[in-house]
Design a protein around this motif. Structure first.
Motif, PDB file in Angstrom:
ATOM      1  N   ARG A   1       0.993  -1.264   0.042  1.00 39.42           N
ATOM      2  CA  ARG A   1      -0.018   0.008   0.261  1.00 39.42           C
ATOM      3  C   ARG A   1       0.718   1.241   0.097  1.00 39.42           C
ATOM      4  O   ARG A   1       1.820   1.512   0.988  1.00 39.42           O
TER       5      ARG A   1
ATOM      6  N   ASP B   1      -0.869  -0.911  -4.647  1.00 34.25           N
ATOM      7  CA  ASP B   1      -2.271  -0.199  -4.534  1.00 34.25           C
ATOM      8  C   ASP B   1      -1.879   1.220  -3.998  1.00 34.25           C
ATOM      9  O   ASP B   1      -1.373   1.487  -2.891  1.00 34.25           O
TER      10      ASP B   1
ATOM     11  N   ALA C   1      -0.664   2.138   5.361  1.00 34.34           N
ATOM     12  CA  ALA C   1       0.157   2.398   4.173  1.00 34.34           C
ATOM     13  C   ALA C   1       1.352   1.461   4.455  1.00 34.34           C
ATOM     14  O   ALA C   1       2.012   1.675   5.930  1.00 34.34           O
TER      15      ALA C   1
END
Length: 195
Positions: free
Chosen positions: A10, A33, A91
């Motif tokens: 992420r 992502d 993240a």
């Protein structure tokens, strides 16, 4: 894409213009992502680098921001800061291109965000770096290529040719340390990257 090299990684993208978006674009191309945070009502400056345009969007924006999801967040509003804090908690990597200290003032610097997510790899890409006489100066990717740090002057001869060759190095130089740190990350805090 399923089975992609960086599937499951992420990336929080707080970048604008070119070097940062290209860096996060490559991470997205490899399967990460990527969530890009943009200014409400305006978005990334490159959305407006027209003509030409493609459906009202600048082609530079479209090229450098593929494979990303985008969210409009006001980083000068406490509610917007809270949105970024929540995204940063989940993240693995945060890449930003703000002037050194700008995100710290908003409560979104490495020290603050890594307190909630010690595994966060925090990469800063700035025109003039975090230290030195030009550290706090505004600038974008190409400005850093034309500034002669030893003389503190700008040069313009052959600028277009040099940018064509050197600009890719700005984002490529960020990718290798990011991927190395992502691979290395354990439960220990990771140092911030800054150039």
């Amino acid at each position: 894409a399923q089975g992609a090299t960086l599937e499951g990684l992420r990336v929080l993208d707080l970048t604008r213009n070119l070097a940062g978006p290209f860096c996060t674009m490559i991470l997205g191309d490899l399967g990460a992502d990527v969530v890009k945070v943009e200014q409400p009502g305006r978005g990334d400056d490159t959305r407006h680098w027209i003509p030409p345009d493609w459906g009202g969007e600048g082609p530079t924006f479209l090229a450098a921001n593929r494979n990303k999801r985008s969210v409009a967040v006001d980083l000068d509003d406490p509610e917007g800061v809270g949105v970024v804090e929540r995204l940063a908690r989940r993240a693995d990597v945060l890449v930003e291109t703000f002037r050194p200290g700008s995100l710290d003032k908003r409560g979104l610097g490495y020290e603050r965000l890594s307190a909630d997510n010690p595994r966060l790899v925090y990469c800063t890409i700035s025109a003039y770096g975090a230290r030195g006489p030009m550290a706090g100066a505004p600038g974008w990717d190409a400005d850093s290529l034309r500034y002669d740090r030893s003389r503190r002057t700008s040069w313009r001869i052959g600028f277009d040719r040099v940018v064509g060759y050197l600009l890719p190095l700005l984002f490529i130089a960020a990718i290798f340390p990011i991927l190395s740190l992502v691979y290395y990350v354990s439960s220990k805090a990771v140092p911030t990257l800054s150039w």
